[in-house]
Scaffold this motif. Structure first.
Motif, PDB file in Angstrom:
ATOM      1  N   PRO A  21       3.763   9.622  -5.983  1.00 23.52           N
ATOM      2  CA  PRO A  21       3.809   8.769  -7.183  1.00 23.52           C
ATOM      3  C   PRO A  21       5.197   8.202  -7.456  1.00 23.52           C
ATOM      4  O   PRO A  21       5.321   7.146  -8.076  1.00 23.52           O
ATOM      5  N   CYS A  33      -4.812   5.842  -1.078  1.00 32.48           N
ATOM      6  CA  CYS A  33      -3.611   5.053  -1.360  1.00 32.48           C
ATOM      7  C   CYS A  33      -3.807   4.222  -2.618  1.00 32.48           C
ATOM      8  O   CYS A  33      -4.919   4.101  -3.143  1.00 32.48           O
ATOM      9  N   THR A  34      -2.713   3.643  -3.071  1.00 31.31           N
ATOM     10  CA  THR A  34      -2.723   2.740  -4.222  1.00 31.31           C
ATOM     11  C   THR A  34      -2.073   1.425  -3.811  1.00 31.31           C
ATOM     12  O   THR A  34      -0.974   1.429  -3.248  1.00 31.31           O
ATOM     13  N   SER A  58       0.845  -1.195   0.000  1.00 29.45           N
ATOM     14  CA  SER A  58       0.000   0.000   0.000  1.00 29.45           C
ATOM     15  C   SER A  58       0.878   1.242   0.000  1.00 29.45           C
ATOM     16  O   SER A  58       1.726   1.407   0.881  1.00 29.45           O
ATOM     17  N   ILE A  85       5.380   4.964  -5.609  1.00 26.76           N
ATOM     18  CA  ILE A  85       4.562   3.968  -6.305  1.00 26.76           C
ATOM     19  C   ILE A  85       5.338   3.378  -7.482  1.00 26.76           C
ATOM     20  O   ILE A  85       5.375   2.155  -7.682  1.00 26.76           O
ATOM     21  N   HIS A 145      -1.939  -1.752 -10.365  1.00 26.58           N
ATOM     22  CA  HIS A 145      -2.194  -0.669  -9.418  1.00 26.58           C
ATOM     23  C   HIS A 145      -3.703  -0.604  -9.178  1.00 26.58           C
ATOM     24  O   HIS A 145      -4.470  -0.436 -10.133  1.00 26.58           O
ATOM     25  N   ARG A 146      -4.099  -0.727  -7.918  1.00 27.26           N
ATOM     26  CA  ARG A 146      -5.522  -0.650  -7.579  1.00 27.26           C
ATOM     27  C   ARG A 146      -5.747   0.535  -6.660  1.00 27.26           C
ATOM     28  O   ARG A 146      -5.173   0.606  -5.564  1.00 27.26           O
ATOM     29  N   ALA A 147      -6.561   1.459  -7.124  1.00 25.46           N
ATOM     30  CA  ALA A 147      -6.806   2.685  -6.357  1.00 25.46           C
ATOM     31  C   ALA A 147      -7.710   2.399  -5.166  1.00 25.46           C
ATOM     32  O   ALA A 147      -8.721   1.701  -5.274  1.00 25.46           O
ATOM     33  N   LYS A 148      -7.313   2.931  -4.022  1.00 25.35           N
ATOM     34  CA  LYS A 148      -8.124   2.879  -2.809  1.00 25.35           C
ATOM     35  C   LYS A 148      -8.263   4.308  -2.280  1.00 25.35           C
ATOM     36  O   LYS A 148      -7.730   5.248  -2.858  1.00 25.35           O
ATOM     37  N   ASP A 151       1.032   5.585  -0.407  1.00 27.43           N
ATOM     38  CA  ASP A 151       0.299   6.838  -0.314  1.00 27.43           C
ATOM     39  C   ASP A 151       0.199   7.487  -1.693  1.00 27.43           C
ATOM     40  O   ASP A 151       1.204   7.625  -2.406  1.00 27.43           O
ATOM     41  N   ASN A 152      -1.003   7.912  -2.063  1.00 32.30           N
ATOM     42  CA  ASN A 152      -1.205   8.536  -3.373  1.00 32.30           C
ATOM     43  C   ASN A 152      -0.440   9.843  -3.544  1.00 32.30           C
ATOM     44  O   ASN A 152      -0.245  10.297  -4.676  1.00 32.30           O
ATOM     45  N   ARG A 153      -0.002  10.440  -2.449  1.00 25.02           N
ATOM     46  CA  ARG A 153       0.724  11.718  -2.559  1.00 25.02           C
ATOM     47  C   ARG A 153       2.129  11.530  -3.108  1.00 25.02           C
ATOM     48  O   ARG A 153       2.781  12.506  -3.463  1.00 25.02           O
TER      49      ARG A 153
END
Length: 251
Positions: free
Chosen positions: A102, A128-129, A96, A105, A122-125, A98-100
Protein backbone atom coordinates in the motif's frame (compact mmCIF):
# COMPACT_ATOMS: atom_id res chain seq x y z
CA UNK A 1 -27.89 26.53 -3.83
CA UNK A 2 -25.30 23.81 -4.13
CA UNK A 3 -22.05 23.88 -2.14
CA UNK A 4 -19.14 25.44 -4.06
CA UNK A 5 -17.15 22.26 -3.38
CA UNK A 6 -19.46 20.33 -5.73
CA UNK A 7 -18.99 22.88 -8.49
CA UNK A 8 -15.19 22.77 -8.07
CA UNK A 9 -15.25 18.98 -8.21
CA UNK A 10 -17.39 19.01 -11.36
CA UNK A 11 -15.02 21.46 -13.02
CA UNK A 12 -11.99 19.36 -12.05
CA UNK A 13 -13.59 16.17 -13.39
CA UNK A 14 -14.46 17.95 -16.63
CA UNK A 15 -10.89 19.25 -17.01
CA UNK A 16 -9.63 15.68 -16.59
CA UNK A 17 -11.83 14.53 -19.45
CA UNK A 18 -14.55 12.75 -17.46
CA UNK A 19 -17.69 12.46 -19.64
CA UNK A 20 -20.48 14.92 -18.84
CA UNK A 21 -23.03 12.21 -18.09
CA UNK A 22 -20.67 10.51 -15.63
CA UNK A 23 -20.02 13.84 -13.85
CA UNK A 24 -23.63 14.66 -13.00
CA UNK A 25 -24.44 11.06 -12.17
CA UNK A 26 -21.42 10.74 -9.88
CA UNK A 27 -22.24 13.97 -8.07
CA UNK A 28 -25.99 13.26 -7.93
CA UNK A 29 -26.90 16.60 -9.51
CA UNK A 30 -29.31 17.69 -12.26
CA UNK A 31 -27.65 17.76 -15.70
CA UNK A 32 -28.77 21.37 -16.22
CA UNK A 33 -26.95 22.50 -13.07
CA UNK A 34 -23.71 20.83 -14.05
CA UNK A 35 -24.10 22.06 -17.63
CA UNK A 36 -24.33 25.66 -16.44
CA UNK A 37 -21.21 25.20 -14.34
CA UNK A 38 -19.25 23.73 -17.23
CA UNK A 39 -20.58 25.42 -20.35
CA UNK A 40 -22.41 28.59 -19.25
CA UNK A 41 -21.27 32.17 -19.67
CA UNK A 42 -19.66 32.22 -16.24
CA UNK A 43 -17.75 29.05 -17.08
CA UNK A 44 -16.48 30.59 -20.31
CA UNK A 45 -15.22 33.70 -18.51
CA UNK A 46 -13.67 31.57 -15.78
CA UNK A 47 -11.75 29.53 -18.35
CA UNK A 48 -10.48 32.71 -19.98
CA UNK A 49 -9.23 33.96 -16.62
CA UNK A 50 -7.76 30.63 -15.50
CA UNK A 51 -6.16 28.76 -18.40
CA UNK A 52 -4.97 25.22 -17.68
CA UNK A 53 -1.19 25.59 -17.51
CA UNK A 54 -0.47 22.35 -15.67
CA UNK A 55 1.38 20.88 -18.64
CA UNK A 56 4.96 22.19 -18.57
CA UNK A 57 5.56 21.04 -22.16
CA UNK A 58 2.64 23.10 -23.51
CA UNK A 59 3.38 26.19 -21.42
CA UNK A 60 4.79 29.28 -23.12
CA UNK A 61 7.67 29.22 -22.58
CA UNK A 62 8.16 25.54 -21.92
CA UNK A 63 9.43 24.60 -18.48
CA UNK A 64 10.64 21.49 -16.70
CA UNK A 65 8.11 19.50 -14.63
CA UNK A 66 7.08 21.37 -11.51
CA UNK A 67 8.03 18.41 -9.26
CA UNK A 68 11.04 16.83 -11.00
CA UNK A 69 11.76 14.21 -8.32
CA UNK A 70 8.13 13.02 -8.34
CA UNK A 71 8.23 13.04 -12.14
CA UNK A 72 11.39 10.91 -12.20
CA UNK A 73 9.74 8.40 -9.86
CA UNK A 74 6.55 8.29 -11.94
CA UNK A 75 8.60 7.88 -15.13
CA UNK A 76 10.29 4.82 -13.59
CA UNK A 77 6.90 3.41 -12.61
CA UNK A 78 5.47 4.11 -16.07
CA UNK A 79 8.37 2.38 -17.82
CA UNK A 80 7.83 -0.64 -15.59
CA UNK A 81 4.14 -1.25 -15.00
CA UNK A 82 2.45 1.76 -16.55
CA UNK A 83 0.51 2.36 -19.73
CA UNK A 84 -1.27 5.22 -21.47
CA UNK A 85 -4.59 4.71 -23.27
CA UNK A 86 -6.31 7.24 -25.48
CA UNK A 87 -10.05 7.39 -24.81
CA UNK A 88 -12.67 9.21 -26.86
CA UNK A 89 -12.22 12.59 -25.19
CA UNK A 90 -9.16 12.23 -22.97
CA UNK A 91 -6.12 10.17 -22.06
CA UNK A 92 -5.71 7.69 -19.20
CA UNK A 93 -2.42 7.00 -17.41
CA UNK A 94 -2.54 3.84 -15.27
CA UNK A 95 0.10 2.09 -13.17
CA UNK A 96 -0.54 -1.43 -11.86
CA UNK A 97 0.59 -1.81 -8.24
CA UNK A 98 0.80 -4.98 -6.15
CA UNK A 99 -1.84 -4.97 -3.41
CA UNK A 100 0.76 -6.18 -0.90
CA UNK A 101 2.45 -2.78 -0.95
CA UNK A 102 0.00 0.00 0.00
CA UNK A 103 2.92 2.38 0.53
CA UNK A 104 3.84 2.12 -3.16
CA UNK A 105 0.21 2.64 -4.17
CA UNK A 106 0.15 5.83 -2.10
CA UNK A 107 3.46 7.01 -3.57
CA UNK A 108 2.26 6.52 -7.15
CA UNK A 109 -0.95 8.39 -6.30
CA UNK A 110 1.03 11.30 -4.83
CA UNK A 111 3.41 11.40 -7.81
CA UNK A 112 0.51 11.63 -10.29
CA UNK A 113 -0.99 14.53 -8.36
CA UNK A 114 2.39 16.28 -8.19
CA UNK A 115 2.79 15.92 -11.95
CA UNK A 116 -0.56 17.49 -12.82
CA UNK A 117 -3.45 15.10 -12.11
CA UNK A 118 -6.39 16.80 -10.41
CA UNK A 119 -7.88 13.51 -9.26
CA UNK A 120 -6.49 9.97 -9.02
CA UNK A 121 -8.56 6.81 -8.99
CA UNK A 122 -7.83 3.33 -7.60
CA UNK A 123 -9.42 0.34 -9.33
CA UNK A 124 -9.12 -3.02 -7.63
CA UNK A 125 -8.09 -5.99 -9.75
CA UNK A 126 -7.06 -9.54 -8.88
CA UNK A 127 -3.89 -9.15 -6.84
CA UNK A 128 -3.25 -5.54 -7.84
CA UNK A 129 -4.63 -2.02 -7.90
CA UNK A 130 -4.67 0.15 -11.01
CA UNK A 131 -3.75 3.69 -9.96
CA UNK A 132 -4.97 5.95 -12.75
CA UNK A 133 -5.65 9.54 -13.71
CA UNK A 134 -7.32 11.21 -16.69
CA UNK A 135 -5.52 14.09 -18.37
CA UNK A 136 -5.06 15.01 -22.00
CA UNK A 137 -1.40 15.93 -21.48
CA UNK A 138 0.04 12.64 -20.23
CA UNK A 139 1.56 11.95 -23.70
CA UNK A 140 3.35 15.30 -23.43
CA UNK A 141 5.02 14.20 -20.19
CA UNK A 142 5.68 10.64 -21.35
CA UNK A 143 6.76 10.78 -25.01
CA UNK A 144 7.75 7.10 -24.71
CA UNK A 145 4.05 6.33 -25.20
CA UNK A 146 3.33 4.48 -28.42
CA UNK A 147 1.57 1.48 -29.94
CA UNK A 148 2.60 -2.01 -28.93
CA UNK A 149 4.56 -3.38 -25.99
CA UNK A 150 7.47 -1.34 -24.67
CA UNK A 151 9.97 -4.14 -25.29
CA UNK A 152 8.95 -4.25 -28.96
CA UNK A 153 9.79 -0.61 -29.73
CA UNK A 154 12.59 1.85 -28.96
CA UNK A 155 12.44 3.53 -25.56
CA UNK A 156 14.62 6.63 -25.41
CA UNK A 157 14.60 9.71 -23.21
CA UNK A 158 13.76 13.03 -24.83
CA UNK A 159 16.35 15.79 -24.62
CA UNK A 160 14.42 17.53 -21.83
CA UNK A 161 14.09 14.28 -19.84
CA UNK A 162 17.80 13.50 -19.77
CA UNK A 163 18.81 16.19 -17.22
CA UNK A 164 15.84 15.31 -14.99
CA UNK A 165 16.77 11.64 -14.83
CA UNK A 166 20.42 12.57 -14.41
CA UNK A 167 19.78 14.91 -11.51
CA UNK A 168 17.10 12.73 -9.94
CA UNK A 169 18.54 9.29 -10.55
CA UNK A 170 17.55 8.06 -7.08
CA UNK A 171 13.75 8.48 -7.46
CA UNK A 172 13.99 7.21 -11.05
CA UNK A 173 15.69 3.98 -9.92
CA UNK A 174 13.27 3.77 -7.01
CA UNK A 175 10.36 3.87 -9.46
CA UNK A 176 11.93 1.20 -11.65
CA UNK A 177 12.59 -1.17 -8.75
CA UNK A 178 9.20 -0.51 -7.16
CA UNK A 179 7.60 -1.60 -10.44
CA UNK A 180 9.80 -4.38 -11.83
CA UNK A 181 12.30 -5.09 -9.07
CA UNK A 182 12.63 -6.46 -5.57
CA UNK A 183 14.91 -6.75 -2.54
CA UNK A 184 15.25 -10.18 -0.97
CA UNK A 185 17.57 -12.36 1.09
CA UNK A 186 19.61 -14.62 -1.15
CA UNK A 187 20.62 -17.96 0.38
CA UNK A 188 23.60 -19.97 -0.80
CA UNK A 189 25.13 -23.18 0.56
CA UNK A 190 28.91 -23.58 0.50
CA UNK A 191 30.52 -26.74 1.83
CA UNK A 192 27.45 -27.61 3.82
CA UNK A 193 27.04 -24.17 5.37
CA UNK A 194 24.17 -21.85 4.41
CA UNK A 195 24.79 -18.13 4.05
CA UNK A 196 22.24 -15.35 3.56
CA UNK A 197 22.79 -11.86 2.19
CA UNK A 198 20.47 -9.11 0.82
CA UNK A 199 20.22 -8.62 -2.91
CA UNK A 200 18.34 -6.44 -5.38
CA UNK A 201 16.94 -7.66 -8.69
CA UNK A 202 15.47 -5.72 -11.59
CA UNK A 203 13.77 -7.54 -14.46
CA UNK A 204 12.52 -5.99 -17.69
CA UNK A 205 12.13 -7.36 -21.21
CA UNK A 206 13.08 -4.06 -22.85
CA UNK A 207 16.80 -3.75 -23.56
CA UNK A 208 16.36 0.04 -23.74
CA UNK A 209 14.71 0.30 -20.31
CA UNK A 210 17.37 -2.00 -18.89
CA UNK A 211 20.03 0.32 -20.29
CA UNK A 212 18.36 3.33 -18.65
CA UNK A 213 18.47 1.48 -15.33
CA UNK A 214 22.15 0.57 -15.74
CA UNK A 215 23.11 4.14 -16.65
CA UNK A 216 21.35 5.53 -13.58
CA UNK A 217 22.98 2.94 -11.31
CA UNK A 218 26.36 3.93 -12.74
CA UNK A 219 25.64 7.57 -11.90
CA UNK A 220 24.87 6.54 -8.33
CA UNK A 221 27.99 4.41 -7.94
CA UNK A 222 26.00 1.19 -7.64
CA UNK A 223 27.75 -1.92 -8.97
CA UNK A 224 25.55 -4.32 -10.90
CA UNK A 225 25.79 -7.38 -13.11
CA UNK A 226 23.47 -9.05 -15.60
CA UNK A 227 22.51 -12.45 -14.23
CA UNK A 228 20.35 -13.08 -17.30
CA UNK A 229 19.51 -11.25 -20.50
CA UNK A 230 16.55 -9.51 -18.89
CA UNK A 231 17.63 -9.48 -15.23
CA UNK A 232 20.00 -7.16 -13.41
CA UNK A 233 21.41 -8.03 -9.99
CA UNK A 234 22.97 -5.88 -7.26
CA UNK A 235 24.64 -8.03 -4.61
CA UNK A 236 27.80 -6.31 -3.37
CA UNK A 237 27.39 -5.08 0.19
CA UNK A 238 28.30 -1.44 -0.43
CA UNK A 239 25.96 -1.21 -3.42
CA UNK A 240 23.10 -2.87 -1.55
CA UNK A 241 23.57 -0.37 1.27
CA UNK A 242 23.52 2.44 -1.28
CA UNK A 243 20.17 1.23 -2.64
CA UNK A 244 18.84 0.71 0.88
CA UNK A 245 19.34 4.43 1.42
CA UNK A 246 16.61 5.40 -1.09
CA UNK A 247 14.80 2.19 -2.16
CA UNK A 248 14.71 -0.43 0.59
CA UNK A 249 12.20 -3.23 0.94
CA UNK A 250 8.79 -2.68 -0.64
CA UNK A 251 6.02 -1.73 1.76
Amino acid sequence: MHPPELRDRAIAMHADGVPFRLIWRTLGLPPRTVGNWLYGERARKRRERQPDDRCPRCADPRRPPDAPAAYAYLLGQYLGDGHIVRARRTVLLAVSCDNRYPGIIAEVDAAMRSCGARSVHHRAKIGCTAVSALWNHWPCLFPQHGPGHKHERPIELADWQEPIVGEHAEPFVRGLIHSDGCRFDNRVTVRGRTYSYPRYMFTNESAHIMDLCRRSLDRLGVEWRMSRRNTLSVAKRASVLRLDGFVGAKS
